[in-house]
Every structure is written in structure tokens, then in C-alpha cells.
Design a protein around this motif. Structure first.
Motif, short mmCIF file in Angstrom:
data_model
loop_
_atom_site.label_atom_id
_atom_site.label_comp_id
_atom_site.label_asym_id
_atom_site.label_seq_id
_atom_site.Cartn_x
_atom_site.Cartn_y
_atom_site.Cartn_z
N ILE A 31 40.49 11.39 -108.63
CA ILE A 31 39.78 10.74 -109.79
C ILE A 31 37.87 10.38 -110.14
O ILE A 31 37.72 10.23 -109.29
CB ILE A 31 40.18 9.11 -109.15
N ASN A 32 37.76 10.66 -111.02
CA ASN A 32 36.74 10.85 -111.39
C ASN A 32 36.15 8.90 -111.95
O ASN A 32 36.02 8.26 -110.63
CB ASN A 32 36.30 11.77 -112.93
N ALA A 74 40.75 4.86 -101.30
CA ALA A 74 41.46 4.98 -100.86
C ALA A 74 42.49 4.60 -100.90
O ALA A 74 44.30 4.97 -100.73
CB ALA A 74 41.30 4.02 -98.81
N LYS A 75 43.04 3.79 -101.68
CA LYS A 75 44.12 3.49 -102.77
C LYS A 75 44.16 3.19 -103.99
O LYS A 75 45.08 3.00 -104.46
CB LYS A 75 44.18 1.50 -102.58
N ASN A 76 42.98 4.40 -104.60
CA ASN A 76 43.61 4.66 -106.10
C ASN A 76 43.22 3.41 -107.08
O ASN A 76 44.26 3.43 -107.61
CB ASN A 76 44.11 5.88 -106.14
N ALA A 97 40.69 5.95 -116.78
CA ALA A 97 40.65 6.40 -115.66
C ALA A 97 40.30 7.78 -115.62
O ALA A 97 41.59 8.39 -116.63
CB ALA A 97 41.83 6.41 -114.00
N ILE A 98 39.45 8.60 -115.48
CA ILE A 98 39.65 10.31 -115.14
C ILE A 98 40.27 11.29 -114.52
O ILE A 98 39.91 10.96 -112.83
CB ILE A 98 38.29 11.14 -116.15
N ILE A 99 41.15 11.69 -114.45
CA ILE A 99 41.61 12.04 -113.31
C ILE A 99 42.58 13.49 -112.97
O ILE A 99 42.57 14.42 -114.37
CB ILE A 99 43.35 10.98 -112.95
N GLY A 100 42.46 14.04 -112.43
CA GLY A 100 42.41 15.54 -112.01
C GLY A 100 43.10 15.56 -111.02
O GLY A 100 43.90 15.26 -110.37
N SER A 101 44.49 16.62 -111.82
CA SER A 101 45.91 16.43 -110.65
C SER A 101 46.00 18.41 -110.87
O SER A 101 45.53 19.65 -110.82
CB SER A 101 47.14 16.47 -112.41
#
Length: 121
Positions: A31-32, A74-76, A97-101
Motif C-alpha cells: 500500500i503506497n 500492520a492493519k492496512n 489508497a494506491i495498492i499493489g496486488s
């Protein structure tokens, strides 16, 4: 699949406080930046505050000193503490949120469903 779930909105009197939370879940690699935007009736969506993965923050100039953004990696989860609320803060607040998967080659933008904040005078 990634999901952002917000909580903590509601009705508060002017001068009061609210704390919004937004938890990211699903297939998350990283998560950026995370942040909060708001949209009042008849107005465009605007940035409230954002925070990077390393904790750097930026705020809308008009909200500095009243709103505080924080995150628990830790909890996003990202939080928005809103103090000294004014009627003009009334809006739907959206988590972003900018999230990498692991299933996608690049990070993507995700939005929560929005939570209503109403400040009465």
C-alpha cells in the motif's frame, strides 16, 4: 480483489469531533499512499489529507490544524481525526489508497464507498 471499508461517519454538532477509519483488505502486496477526500453536495471531490507509506503527510490548507491523518501499516488502516468540526465540513468522505496486488503488474487506485459526515450548527 481489494476492498476499502470506511467507518466512523455520523452526525455531530459544530465544535465536535469524529474519527474516521478505513481498512484495506484483499489481495494486497503493498500500500503506497492512503488518503481521504470529501465531496459536498454540488461541489467537486476535494483532497482532505493523504499519507505515504513512510508517514509523510499533506493536508488541504484550509484544514490544517483541525484534521489529522494517520495510518497503521500492520492493519492496512488509515484514520482521520477531525476536531473543531464546522457545518462546512459536511460532506461524504471517501477513503483512497494506491495498492499493489500480486495479480496486477502495477499499483491501482482504490476508493471506499464513502461515509457521510454531517455537522449541525
Amino acid at each position: 480483489q481489494v476492498e476499502l471499508v470506511e467507518s466512523g461517519g455520523g452526525l455531530v454538532q459544530a465544535g465536535g469531533s469524529l474519527r474516521l477509519s478505513c481498512a484495506a483488505s484483499g489481495s494486497i502486496l503493498s500500500i503506497n499512499a492512503m488518503g481521504w477526500y470529501r465531496q459536498a453536495p454540488g461541489k467537486q471531490r476535494e483532497l482532505v489529507a493523504r499519507i505515504t507509506s513512510t508517514g509523510s503527510t499533506n493536508y488541504a490548507d484550509s484544514l490544517k490544524g483541525r484534521f489529522t491523518i494517520s495510518r497503521d501499516n500492520a492493519k492496512n488502516t488509515v484514520y482521520l481525526q477531525m476536531n473543531s468540526l464546522k457545518p462546512e465540513d459536511t460532506a461524504v468522505y471517501y477513503c483512497h489508497a494506491i495498492i499493489g496486488s500480486p495479480f496486477r503488474p502495477a499499483s491501482m487506485n482504490y476508493w471506499g464507498q464513502g461515509t457521510q459526515v454531517t455537522v449541525s450548527s
